[in-house]
Write a protein that holds these residues in place. Structure first.
Motif, PDB file in Angstrom:
ATOM      1  N   ASP A   1       9.106   2.616  -2.235  1.00 36.76           N
ATOM      2  CA  ASP A   1       9.281   3.958  -1.632  1.00 36.76           C
ATOM      3  C   ASP A   1       9.409   5.036  -2.707  1.00 36.76           C
ATOM      4  O   ASP A   1       8.878   6.134  -2.564  1.00 36.76           O
TER       5      ASP A   1
ATOM      6  N   ALA B   1      11.670  -2.900  -1.683  1.00 35.42           N
ATOM      7  CA  ALA B   1      11.067  -1.920  -0.763  1.00 35.42           C
ATOM      8  C   ALA B   1      11.416  -0.502  -1.224  1.00 35.42           C
ATOM      9  O   ALA B   1      10.561   0.388  -1.254  1.00 35.42           O
TER      10      ALA B   1
ATOM     11  N   GLU C   1       9.607  -7.309   1.578  1.00 29.95           N
ATOM     12  CA  GLU C   1      10.659  -7.460   2.598  1.00 29.95           C
ATOM     13  C   GLU C   1      12.025  -7.174   1.999  1.00 29.95           C
ATOM     14  O   GLU C   1      12.913  -6.661   2.661  1.00 29.95           O
TER      15      GLU C   1
ATOM     16  N   LYS D   1       3.304  -3.053   5.559  1.00 33.05           N
ATOM     17  CA  LYS D   1       3.955  -4.211   6.210  1.00 33.05           C
ATOM     18  C   LYS D   1       2.918  -5.061   6.918  1.00 33.05           C
ATOM     19  O   LYS D   1       2.932  -6.293   6.827  1.00 33.05           O
TER      20      LYS D   1
ATOM     21  N   ARG E   1       4.030   2.729   4.847  1.00 38.89           N
ATOM     22  CA  ARG E   1       4.919   1.558   5.007  1.00 38.89           C
ATOM     23  C   ARG E   1       4.447   0.670   6.152  1.00 38.89           C
ATOM     24  O   ARG E   1       4.438  -0.554   6.032  1.00 38.89           O
ATOM     25  N   ILE E   2       4.046   1.279   7.265  1.00 38.02           N
ATOM     26  CA  ILE E   2       3.557   0.470   8.391  1.00 38.02           C
ATOM     27  C   ILE E   2       2.325  -0.325   7.944  1.00 38.02           C
ATOM     28  O   ILE E   2       2.246  -1.543   8.156  1.00 38.02           O
TER      29      ILE E   2
ATOM     30  N   GLY F   1       0.974  -7.069   4.257  1.00 40.79           N
ATOM     31  CA  GLY F   1       1.665  -7.891   3.254  1.00 40.79           C
ATOM     32  C   GLY F   1       1.703  -7.212   1.896  1.00 40.79           C
ATOM     33  O   GLY F   1       1.853  -7.871   0.862  1.00 40.79           O
TER      34      GLY F   1
ATOM     35  N   SER G   1       0.949  -3.590  -4.693  1.00 44.39           N
ATOM     36  CA  SER G   1       1.578  -3.117  -3.452  1.00 44.39           C
ATOM     37  C   SER G   1       1.015  -1.738  -3.113  1.00 44.39           C
ATOM     38  O   SER G   1       0.216  -1.173  -3.865  1.00 44.39           O
TER      39      SER G   1
ATOM     40  N   TYR H   1       3.884  -4.628   1.244  1.00 44.91           N
ATOM     41  CA  TYR H   1       5.153  -3.895   1.187  1.00 44.91           C
ATOM     42  C   TYR H   1       6.246  -4.955   1.226  1.00 44.91           C
ATOM     43  O   TYR H   1       6.273  -5.793   2.130  1.00 44.91           O
TER      44      TYR H   1
END
Ligand SMILES: N[C@@H](CCC(=O)N[C@@H](CS)C(=O)NCC(=O)O)C(=O)O
Length: 230
Positions: free
Chosen positions: A97, A93, A88, A81, A77-78, A84, A159, A86
């Motif tokens: 996950d 999101a 918002e 993010k 996830r980090i 770009g 993604s 993952y």
């Protein structure tokens, strides 16, 4: 921002889901690949020889500006993010996950057969996985893809969910696992499309060329080099 991704020197999905988004977004990071000796040290001490904290004595670990973060999903996830890759939107999101956690579930489903030393028992486990467990999960993933209007898992763009599935599927589709035939993915057209589309991405191709071992004479043949005992 100073970023280090610590893992073994193999293209396993737990690391690739972090390394690839950073590479795709041209974010500079230190791709640290530890040796067996480093691994023995970290198992005993909970840190690398340079003092880097490995909180659960497992990898991957992401080190951002000196802070160690463990666990594949959180790290993905980090990196997603930062890159770009993952969403918002909280629902989108969550949909990313759920795919990352499902890839983890599939990985865990495969683990007992990795650790089985008796060849007969191992083969029986693999046959069960091939005939039952894996097609069941692939079917669930296929249904999720069917419900999205693009060919990606979430929204209209690639993604970290697609990267995770691509990387895990590569392990199967390239015949790395004994007694799990690559053709097992054949009935799942949408899943295969995700696999092929991620694989066609120019950054992904460049990354493979740069970091996966391969025979120079056939540039599209990559050796996944993932030990059965991962
Ligand atoms: N819950 C951890 C599991 C990580 C994990 O199982 N890592 C393996 C390598 S793929 C490992 O470090 N194995 C060595 C060990 O558990 O001692 C995560 O999500 O990152």
């Amino acid at each position: 921002m100073d970023i280090r991704l610590i893992y073994f020197d193999i293209p396993f999905w737990r690391a690739e889901v972090a390394r690839l988004p950073l590479f795709i977004a041209s974010i500079k990071f230190d791709d640290v690949r530890i040796t067996d000796d480093d691994n023995s040290y970290l198992k005993e001490n909970g840190k690398l020889k340079d003092g880097t904290l490995i909180p659960f004595r497992q990898l991957p670990v992401l080190v951002i500006d000196g802070q160690s973060v463990a666990q594949t999903g959180g790290i993905a996830r980090i990196c997603g993010k930062l890159s770009g890759m993952y969403p918002e939107d909280i629902i989108e999101a969550g949909k990313v996950d759920q795919i990352i956690d499902t890839v983890t579930d599939i990985n865990e489903l495969l683990n007992p057969s990795m650790r089985e030393n008796d060849p007969m028992k191992k083969r029986a486990m693999r046959i069960e996985l091939t005939n039952k467990d894996l097609p069941r999960y692939f079917g669930y993933l296929e249904e999720i893809l069917k419900a999205n209007s693009s060919h990606w898992f979430v929204g209209n763009n690639m993604s970290i969910a697609d990267i995770a599935v691509w990387s895990l599927l590569g392990w199967i589709a390239e015949g790395v696992l004994d007694d799990i035939p690559p053709e097992i993915t054949n009935p799942f057209e949408r899943l295969k499309k995700v696999y092929n589309e991620v694989g066609k991405n120019p950054f992904v191709r460049e990354w493979k060329k740069k970091t996966y071992s391969h025979d120079e004479s056939s540039s599209d043949e990559y050796n996944l080099d993932i030990p059965e005992s991962i």
